[in-house]
Design a protein around this motif. Structure first.
Motif, PDB file in Angstrom:
ATOM      1  N   LEU A   1       5.071   3.121  -2.729  1.00  0.00           N
ATOM      2  CA  LEU A   1       4.463   1.847  -2.357  1.00  0.00           C
ATOM      3  C   LEU A   1       5.386   1.063  -1.433  1.00  0.00           C
ATOM      4  CD1 LEU A   1       2.753   0.545  -5.616  1.00  0.00           C
ATOM      5  CD2 LEU A   1       1.665   1.410  -3.551  1.00  0.00           C
ATOM      6  N   ILE A   2       4.791   0.458  -0.418  1.00  0.00           N
ATOM      7  CA  ILE A   2       5.518  -0.370   0.534  1.00  0.00           C
ATOM      8  C   ILE A   2       4.976  -1.780   0.438  1.00  0.00           C
ATOM      9  CG2 ILE A   2       6.198  -0.672   2.937  1.00  0.00           C
ATOM     10  CD1 ILE A   2       7.065   2.012   1.754  1.00  0.00           C
ATOM     11  N   LEU A   3       5.848  -2.743   0.134  1.00  0.00           N
ATOM     12  CA  LEU A   3       5.455  -4.148   0.047  1.00  0.00           C
ATOM     13  C   LEU A   3       6.232  -4.932   1.091  1.00  0.00           C
ATOM     14  CD1 LEU A   3       4.790  -6.281  -3.083  1.00  0.00           C
ATOM     15  CD2 LEU A   3       6.225  -7.176  -1.247  1.00  0.00           C
ATOM     16  N   GLY A   4       5.488  -5.658   1.945  1.00  0.00           N
ATOM     17  CA  GLY A   4       6.129  -6.479   2.962  1.00  0.00           C
ATOM     18  C   GLY A   4       5.605  -7.898   2.945  1.00  0.00           C
ATOM     19  N   ASP A   5       6.497  -8.834   3.227  1.00  0.00           N
ATOM     20  CA  ASP A   5       6.097 -10.219   3.442  1.00  0.00           C
ATOM     21  C   ASP A   5       7.004 -10.792   4.522  1.00  0.00           C
ATOM     22  OD1 ASP A   5       8.524 -10.867   2.212  1.00  0.00           O
ATOM     23  OD2 ASP A   5       7.608 -11.345   0.281  1.00  0.00           O
ATOM     24  N   GLU A   6       6.912 -12.112   4.766  1.00  0.00           N
ATOM     25  CA  GLU A   6       7.690 -12.698   5.865  1.00  0.00           C
ATOM     26  C   GLU A   6       9.194 -12.570   5.647  1.00  0.00           C
ATOM     27  OE1 GLU A   6       8.087 -17.279   5.585  1.00  0.00           O
ATOM     28  OE2 GLU A   6       6.114 -16.797   4.774  1.00  0.00           O
TER      29      GLU A   6
ATOM     30  N   VAL B   1      -3.393  -1.141   6.384  1.00  0.00           N
ATOM     31  CA  VAL B   1      -3.102  -2.558   6.120  1.00  0.00           C
ATOM     32  C   VAL B   1      -1.829  -3.059   6.790  1.00  0.00           C
ATOM     33  CG1 VAL B   1      -4.367  -2.554   3.940  1.00  0.00           C
ATOM     34  CG2 VAL B   1      -1.911  -2.056   3.931  1.00  0.00           C
ATOM     35  N   GLY B   2      -0.987  -2.143   7.267  1.00  0.00           N
ATOM     36  CA  GLY B   2       0.248  -2.577   7.898  1.00  0.00           C
ATOM     37  C   GLY B   2       1.077  -1.400   8.342  1.00  0.00           C
ATOM     38  N   ALA B   3       2.186  -1.708   9.025  1.00  0.00           N
ATOM     39  CA  ALA B   3       3.088  -0.663   9.501  1.00  0.00           C
ATOM     40  C   ALA B   3       4.514  -1.189   9.494  1.00  0.00           C
ATOM     41  CB  ALA B   3       2.699  -0.206  10.903  1.00  0.00           C
ATOM     42  N   VAL B   4       5.449  -0.261   9.330  1.00  0.00           N
ATOM     43  CA  VAL B   4       6.876  -0.557   9.413  1.00  0.00           C
ATOM     44  C   VAL B   4       7.475   0.471  10.355  1.00  0.00           C
ATOM     45  CG1 VAL B   4       9.028  -0.862   8.162  1.00  0.00           C
ATOM     46  CG2 VAL B   4       6.852  -1.378   7.030  1.00  0.00           C
TER      47      VAL B   4
ATOM     48  N   VAL C   1      -0.063   2.108   4.372  1.00  0.00           N
ATOM     49  CA  VAL C   1       0.947   1.489   5.220  1.00  0.00           C
ATOM     50  C   VAL C   1       1.636   2.624   5.967  1.00  0.00           C
ATOM     51  CG1 VAL C   1       3.073   0.139   5.319  1.00  0.00           C
ATOM     52  CG2 VAL C   1       1.309  -0.441   3.635  1.00  0.00           C
ATOM     53  N   ILE C   2       1.602   2.607   7.291  1.00  0.00           N
ATOM     54  CA  ILE C   2       2.266   3.643   8.077  1.00  0.00           C
ATOM     55  C   ILE C   2       3.722   3.254   8.272  1.00  0.00           C
ATOM     56  CG2 ILE C   2       2.335   4.870  10.279  1.00  0.00           C
ATOM     57  CD1 ILE C   2      -0.661   4.618  10.456  1.00  0.00           C
ATOM     58  N   VAL C   3       4.620   4.161   7.892  1.00  0.00           N
ATOM     59  CA  VAL C   3       6.061   3.909   7.956  1.00  0.00           C
ATOM     60  C   VAL C   3       6.665   4.933   8.902  1.00  0.00           C
ATOM     61  CG1 VAL C   3       8.180   3.618   6.626  1.00  0.00           C
ATOM     62  CG2 VAL C   3       5.966   3.138   5.555  1.00  0.00           C
ATOM     63  N   VAL C   4       7.314   4.458   9.969  1.00  0.00           N
ATOM     64  CA  VAL C   4       7.778   5.329  11.043  1.00  0.00           C
ATOM     65  C   VAL C   4       9.296   5.342  11.111  1.00  0.00           C
ATOM     66  CG1 VAL C   4       7.635   5.852  13.505  1.00  0.00           C
ATOM     67  CG2 VAL C   4       5.682   4.775  12.342  1.00  0.00           C
ATOM     68  N   ASP C   5       9.861   6.525  10.985  1.00  0.00           N
ATOM     69  CA  ASP C   5      11.285   6.740  11.240  1.00  0.00           C
ATOM     70  C   ASP C   5      11.428   7.108  12.718  1.00  0.00           C
ATOM     71  OD1 ASP C   5      13.886   7.550  11.480  1.00  0.00           O
ATOM     72  OD2 ASP C   5      13.778   9.150   9.980  1.00  0.00           O
TER      73      ASP C   5
ATOM     74  N   GLY D   1       0.832  -1.198   0.000  1.00  0.00           N
ATOM     75  CA  GLY D   1       0.000   0.000   0.000  1.00  0.00           C
ATOM     76  C   GLY D   1       0.863   1.243   0.000  1.00  0.00           C
ATOM     77  N   PRO D   2       0.244   2.400  -0.223  1.00  0.00           N
ATOM     78  CA  PRO D   2       0.992   3.661  -0.236  1.00  0.00           C
ATOM     79  C   PRO D   2       1.453   4.043   1.158  1.00  0.00           C
ATOM     80  CG  PRO D   2      -1.358   4.072  -0.503  1.00  0.00           C
ATOM     81  CD  PRO D   2      -1.176   2.588  -0.560  1.00  0.00           C
ATOM     82  N   ALA D   3       2.633   4.644   1.221  1.00  0.00           N
ATOM     83  CA  ALA D   3       3.230   5.008   2.494  1.00  0.00           C
ATOM     84  C   ALA D   3       2.618   6.277   3.065  1.00  0.00           C
ATOM     85  CB  ALA D   3       4.735   5.199   2.324  1.00  0.00           C
TER      86      ALA D   3
END
Length: 226
Positions: A173-178, A113-116, A85-89, A58-60
């Motif tokens: 776009l941020i794509l994450g998997d295992e 949908v997710g976070a990093v 997708v929430i991306v936190v520095d 999803g978009p960051a």
């Protein structure tokens, strides 16, 4: 204190986003996209998923916190939209959690949908039970000072950040998997999607040849790489 909450100013083509969502159905989508980008955009391996089921794109929506004075990320919810997708520095800090179960629950309600998190999280049992997908550098019980000080600044939302050693801009776009997390620059999304689809198709043909008993030499002659 600094508190910058920028509105969303970029949008992803829905068809391109759908194409990347379709890639989530293949084996190792993060690897396929990393190959399609010639290894560009791969976040550091210290960012690990809380659960093996983590798989999202999803978009960051980006968040930047200040080292040594970190606060809760609640302000991100003011501009979060379903599918983000929430991306936190969080400056890679490992001893102050900037994300917990309540934040994960609020994100689920918003459709995030997710976070990093390039930093620490906590309440991992609750986050697992919620089925919220998150990557982090560390897990620690110690919270931010926000619940005690009442302050939610300094924070910057929807600004360019560094996360896992990679530049992330709002809307990328941020794509994450295992396996890990990959960043796809928005302006290269269409090109990357086309290359990733071709790579996935080639890998599936290679698997079929392996099932047919082809040798390494025969595979290299046909596909040029493994």
């Amino acid at each position: 204190m600094r508190r910058i909450i920028n509105p969303r100013n970029v949008q992803i083509d829905p068809e391109i986003l759908k194409g990347f969502k379709d890639l989530l159905k293949i084996y190792s989508p993060s690897c396929v996209v990393a190959d399609a980008q010639e290894r560009y955009g791969v976040m550091h391996s210290y960012l690990r998923p809380l659960t093996r089921e983590a798989r999202f794109v999803g978009p960051a929506l980006t968040v930047r916190l200040e080292p040594g004075n970190q606060v809760d990320c609640l302000d991100a919810l003011a501009v979060a939209e379903a599918g983000d997708v929430i991306v936190v520095d969080a400056a890679g800090e490992t001893e102050t959690s900037v994300w917990g179960g309540l934040m994960a629950g609020l994100c689920k309600m918003k459709g995030v949908v997710g976070a990093v998190v390039d930093g620490a999280i906590r309440d991992t049992d609750e986050i697992r039970d919620l089925g919220f997908y998150i990557f982090s550098k560390a897990i620690v019980p110690r919270s931010t000072h926000s619940p005690f000080s009442g302050r939610l600044e300094p924070i910057e939302v929807n600004v360019p950040i560094q996360c896992g050693g990679v530049l992330v801009r709002p809307g990328d776009l941020i794509l994450g998997d295992e396996i890990g997390v990959v960043v796809i620059p928005l302006e290269k999304a269409a090109e990357t999607l086309e290359k990733a689809r071709a790579q996935a198709e080639k890998e599936e043909r290679t698997r079929e040849r392996i099932r047919q008993g082809k040798t390494v030499e025969e595979l290299l002659a046909e596909f040029g790489r493994l």
